[in-house]
Design a protein around this motif. Structure first.
Motif, mmCIF file in Angstrom:
data_model
loop_
_atom_site.group_PDB
_atom_site.id
_atom_site.type_symbol
_atom_site.label_atom_id
_atom_site.label_comp_id
_atom_site.label_asym_id
_atom_site.label_seq_id
_atom_site.Cartn_x
_atom_site.Cartn_y
_atom_site.Cartn_z
ATOM 1 N N PRO A 41 19.942 4.790 41.928
ATOM 2 C CA PRO A 41 20.222 3.571 41.171
ATOM 3 C C PRO A 41 19.078 2.571 41.277
ATOM 4 N N ARG A 101 15.174 6.863 32.806
ATOM 5 C CA ARG A 101 15.958 6.241 33.881
ATOM 6 C C ARG A 101 17.011 5.261 33.343
ATOM 7 N N ARG A 102 17.225 5.234 32.059
ATOM 8 C CA ARG A 102 18.075 4.192 31.460
ATOM 9 C C ARG A 102 19.469 4.123 32.086
ATOM 10 N N ASP A 103 20.021 5.290 32.433
ATOM 11 C CA ASP A 103 21.381 5.265 32.963
ATOM 12 C C ASP A 103 21.420 4.979 34.463
ATOM 13 N N ASP A 104 20.255 4.917 35.090
ATOM 14 C CA ASP A 104 20.187 4.559 36.510
ATOM 15 C C ASP A 104 20.115 3.047 36.714
ATOM 16 N N GLY A 155 23.981 1.425 23.756
ATOM 17 C CA GLY A 155 24.844 2.118 24.720
ATOM 18 C C GLY A 155 24.388 1.938 26.158
ATOM 19 N N LEU A 156 23.775 0.793 26.427
ATOM 20 C CA LEU A 156 23.282 0.526 27.778
ATOM 21 C C LEU A 156 24.396 -0.154 28.583
ATOM 22 N N ASP A 157 25.276 0.650 29.123
ATOM 23 C CA ASP A 157 26.457 0.110 29.801
ATOM 24 C C ASP A 157 26.120 -0.628 31.092
ATOM 25 N N GLY A 158 24.957 -0.339 31.645
ATOM 26 C CA GLY A 158 24.572 -0.984 32.912
ATOM 27 C C GLY A 158 23.922 -2.340 32.734
ATOM 28 N N LEU A 204 14.307 0.332 28.040
ATOM 29 C CA LEU A 204 15.452 1.175 28.438
ATOM 30 C C LEU A 204 15.938 2.064 27.303
ATOM 31 N N GLU A 205 15.744 1.577 26.088
ATOM 32 C CA GLU A 205 16.207 2.294 24.887
ATOM 33 C C GLU A 205 16.007 3.805 24.989
#
Ligand SMILES: C[S@@+](CC[C@H](N)C(=O)[O-])C[C@H]1O[C@@H](n2cnc3c(N)ncnc32)[C@H](O)[C@@H]1O
Length: 217
Positions: free
Chosen positions: A39, A62-65, A89-92, A57-58
């Motif tokens: 993370p 590592r976008r989901d980290d 869809g960048l939930d973080g 991030l798009e």
């Protein structure tokens, strides 16, 4: 200052602000590329519309980290950032509409692996630049990276900013844009000991007057 309209310069590919954005994105992408697995935390202080972080991030592996907190006072900009993060869809990515100058805005989000401090140091008095830099050890993790900007117009504060970061706060210079680049971008890695977040502190105050012109921040 209309901080929503300020972002319009990003829509002209030949503007100094667009040039700055490309450089910030490159260094942010490189920082994520070389980050250890697992993370990652990112905070963006005075995030605006989040064009730097969201643009990276798009399509970054590592976008989901990444768990990111973007703090932005102007609700129009915060909404743009939030909508863009949702569309990607960048939930973080969490967008907070609030005062990024208060340490409380970062509770639970720091120490971060990456701190974005872009478009701040040209909008506060010199003493507040130094004061804000003094809070960075509370925001960044050991070995973490701060990406910052400041215009290079006279009086050029960039050498002094490097002095405050490197000689007072324990950062090491990774990269600094050339003086004639048309903007100033710095990348510093924290080689010191992180400090706990002190609640209720104000790190800086925007002056509220246009000192540098669009793209000069
Ligand atoms: C020069 S812009 C930079 C935006 C973004 N960081 C970038 O580089 O694209 C400064 C931003 O800081 C925001 N701002 C000003 N004072 C603030 C405060 N106290 N807390 C949070 N945001 C603030 C403005 O609304 C504006 O979006």
């Amino acid at each position: 200052m209309d901080w929503h309209a300020w972002h319009e310069d990003y829509d002209r590919a030949d503007s100094a602000l667009s040039g700055r954005l490309r450089v910030v994105r490159e260094w942010l992408a490189l920082t994520l590329d070389t980050a250890p697995p697992g993370p990652l935390r990112v905070v963006s202080v005075c995030a605006g519309q989040g064009r730097d972080l969201l643009g990276v991030l798009e399509d970054h592996p590592r976008r989901d980290d990444v768990a990111a907190r973007l703090v932005e006072l102007d609700p129009r900009n915060a909404a743009e950032a939030s909508d863009a993060a949702g569309a990607l869809g960048l939930d973080g990515v969490e967008v907070v509409t609030g005062d990024a100058a208060l340490t409380d805005a970062y509770a639970g989000a720091v120490p971060a692996d990456v701190v974005l401090a872009c478009g701040i140091f040209g909008n506060v008095v010199d003493g507040d630049v130094r004061r804000a830099i003094g809070f960075l050890p509370q925001l960044v993790t050991a070995g973490g990276t701060v990406i910052w900007t400041r215009h290079r117009k006279e009086p050029d504060l960039v050498p002094q900013i490097c002095h405050w970061l490197e000689d007072e706060q324990g950062f090491e210079r990774v990269w600094l844009s050339e003086p004639d680049a048309g903007f100033g971008v710095g990348v510093h890695r924290f080689a010191g000991e992180p400090r706990p977040l002190a609640p209720g502190e104000r790190m800086f105050t925007f002056t509220g007057r246009v000192r540098n012109g669009a793209g000069g921040n």
